[in-house]
Design a protein around this motif. Structure first.
Motif, PDB file in Angstrom:
ATOM      1  N   VAL A  40       0.848  -1.193   0.000  1.00 38.49           N
ATOM      2  CA  VAL A  40       0.000   0.000   0.000  1.00 38.49           C
ATOM      3  C   VAL A  40       0.882   1.241   0.000  1.00 38.49           C
ATOM      4  O   VAL A  40       2.087   1.168   0.247  1.00 38.49           O
ATOM      5  N   VAL A  79      -3.739   4.810   0.759  1.00 36.56           N
ATOM      6  CA  VAL A  79      -3.772   4.363  -0.628  1.00 36.56           C
ATOM      7  C   VAL A  79      -3.596   5.574  -1.538  1.00 36.56           C
ATOM      8  O   VAL A  79      -3.914   6.701  -1.157  1.00 36.56           O
ATOM      9  N   TYR A 117      -9.626   3.577   4.679  1.00 34.54           N
ATOM     10  CA  TYR A 117      -8.637   3.813   3.625  1.00 34.54           C
ATOM     11  C   TYR A 117      -8.566   5.314   3.372  1.00 34.54           C
ATOM     12  O   TYR A 117      -9.597   5.954   3.139  1.00 34.54           O
TER      13      TYR A 117
END
Length: 421
Positions: free
Chosen positions: A112, A396, A367
């Protein structure tokens, strides 16, 4: 099925603790553990060294949590590994072998864009919980954990293709590997998505579970711009059966852009699958014929490729939510805090539509496009998730529609789902 199961949040000595999430939240037959960073629990600081040392500390922390609630790492059904550099997976595997010398759980691996505290590694685990969470009424006898592999799907010595306990099957995230050659299939993202889904289907067929028993899918993409191509492939597999097509059933879904995937894949797909037969020694009348309950509400954004909430047995699986106003279909104005507020509002609308509250949350996955926004969203998050469920936070590089925040969640479903009449 009993409605007496309770959300059981716990923290133990010997592992890092946070006021924002519990180390583990059990409901019914699973323990949902928060993602562990490589923190020394005594100092609260990252351990010295590289990926090997950090992976070992993550696993040490997970082991401390498991043992603190009377379990062991042999009770891990799924392990999820996040790294900042995909090349560090070799070091993670070296550490993994020391903690899982015989049994290996289902597993998901990806790189990531960023991890909290600039860690190199973060690891989370889903543990089985055979004793259940009915107060003062432990499950009569330990439930059997079923571990299965088939040669019709790619085999990896460091993961089991599927691990079932009670009413769920946990499938290892599938890469687009031809199971004969063990190489990435030719073509682009669409072809790779097809192979990932073929592999999942082969695994489920090997244990006599239909494809439409999937309740939650997570699609990991190297490049989010490939999503249209992946969706084209996705429509070929969902719905799968005549019954599912008749009702338009689609599982809950989350889409995540990875910085890198193993073997330079463009796509990786993870599935969580209902297991209506359960695992013994559950009584037959308590485990046969349970139905999947899929629900949408106009009070939250509706998608043509996912259901907002899919419940099976004692869990509700919620599709990932971004800061979309359901009335306009557009991202709300403002920064990360405003988008987090709307995403949480959407989750609340979805779960209240099925007769539950945010207090039933057992796990949330957050996220962020920029991990620096985490501080800005924490007040919002705490208001909507007052029970401090287990949590995962990763950075991300991109999210659907260019969103700054995306949140999905798992909720307890105390009433269970009824059997087919």
């Amino acid at each position: 099925m009993s409605g007496d199961n309770v959300v059981l949040a716990r923290n133990v000595e010997g592992a890092p603790a946070s006021p924002l999430h519990a180390q583990t939240v059990a409901f019914s037959h699973y323990n949902n553990l928060s993602a562990q960073l490589p923190l020394d629990p005594e100092t609260g600081e990252l351990v010295e060294g590289g990926a090997l040392e950090q992976a070992a500390q993550c696993l040490e922390n997970l082991e401390a949590v498991a043992e603190g609630i009377g379990h062991t790492l042999d009770d891990v059904a799924r392990l999820t590994v996040f790294v900042r550099d995909i090349r560090d997976l070799d070091a993670v595997d070296e550490a993994f072998r020391a903690y899982f010398p015989t049994y290996v759980p289902a597993r998901t691996n990806l790189a990531v864009a960023a991890l909290p505290l600039d860690a190199l590694v973060q690891v989370e685990a889903l543990l089985t919980n055979g004793e259940g969470t009915i107060p003062n009424e432990p499950q009569a006898g330990d439930l059997v954990k079923y571990v299965n592999n088939t040669h019709n799907a790619p085999y990896d010595a460091l993961s089991s293709q599927t691990v079932a306990l009670s009413h769920y099957n946990n499938v290892t995230a599938q890469l687009p590997l031809d199971p004969v050659s063990n190489q990435i299939v030719a073509g682009g993202a669409a072809e790779q998505a097809v192979q990932c889904l073929k592999n999942i289907k082969a695994i489920l067929a090997s244990i006599d579970v239909p494809f439409d028993d999937i309740v939650k899918v997570t699609v990991f993409l190297k490049d989010l711009s490939d999503l249209d191509a992946v969706d084209e492939a996705y429509r070929r597999f969902f719905p799968d059966s005549g019954i599912a097509r008749a009702v338009g059933y689609l599982p809950a879904r989350t889409v995540v852009e990875a910085a890198e995937l193993p073997m330079h894949a463009l796509v990786q797909i993870e599935a969580v699958v209902s297991h209506g037969d359960g695992t013994p020694p559950q009584e037959v009348e308590a485990r046969h014929g349970l139905i999947i309950e899929a629900n949408n509400t106009d009070a939250a954004p509706v998608s043509a490729l996912s259901t907002q909430s899919v419940a099976f047995s004692h869990y509700n699986n919620i599709s990932a939510q971004i800061g979309l106003d359901p009335a306009t279909g557009e991202l709300v104005a403002g920064g990360a805090a405003a988008q987090a507020e709307q995403a949480c509002r959407n989750i609340q609308a979805i779960i209240e539509n099925v007769g539950h509250t945010m207090d039933d949350a057992v796990k949330a996955n957050v996220y962020l496009r920029d991990l620096a926004d985490l501080a800005a969203i924490e007040d919002v998050y705490a208001r909507y998730f007052p029970g401090a469920p287990a949590r995962r936070v990763v950075g991300v590089s991109n999210l659907p529609m260019g969103a700054l925040v995306q949140i999905d969640a798992i909720f307890g479903n105390a009433e269970g789902t009824p059997p087919v009449a």
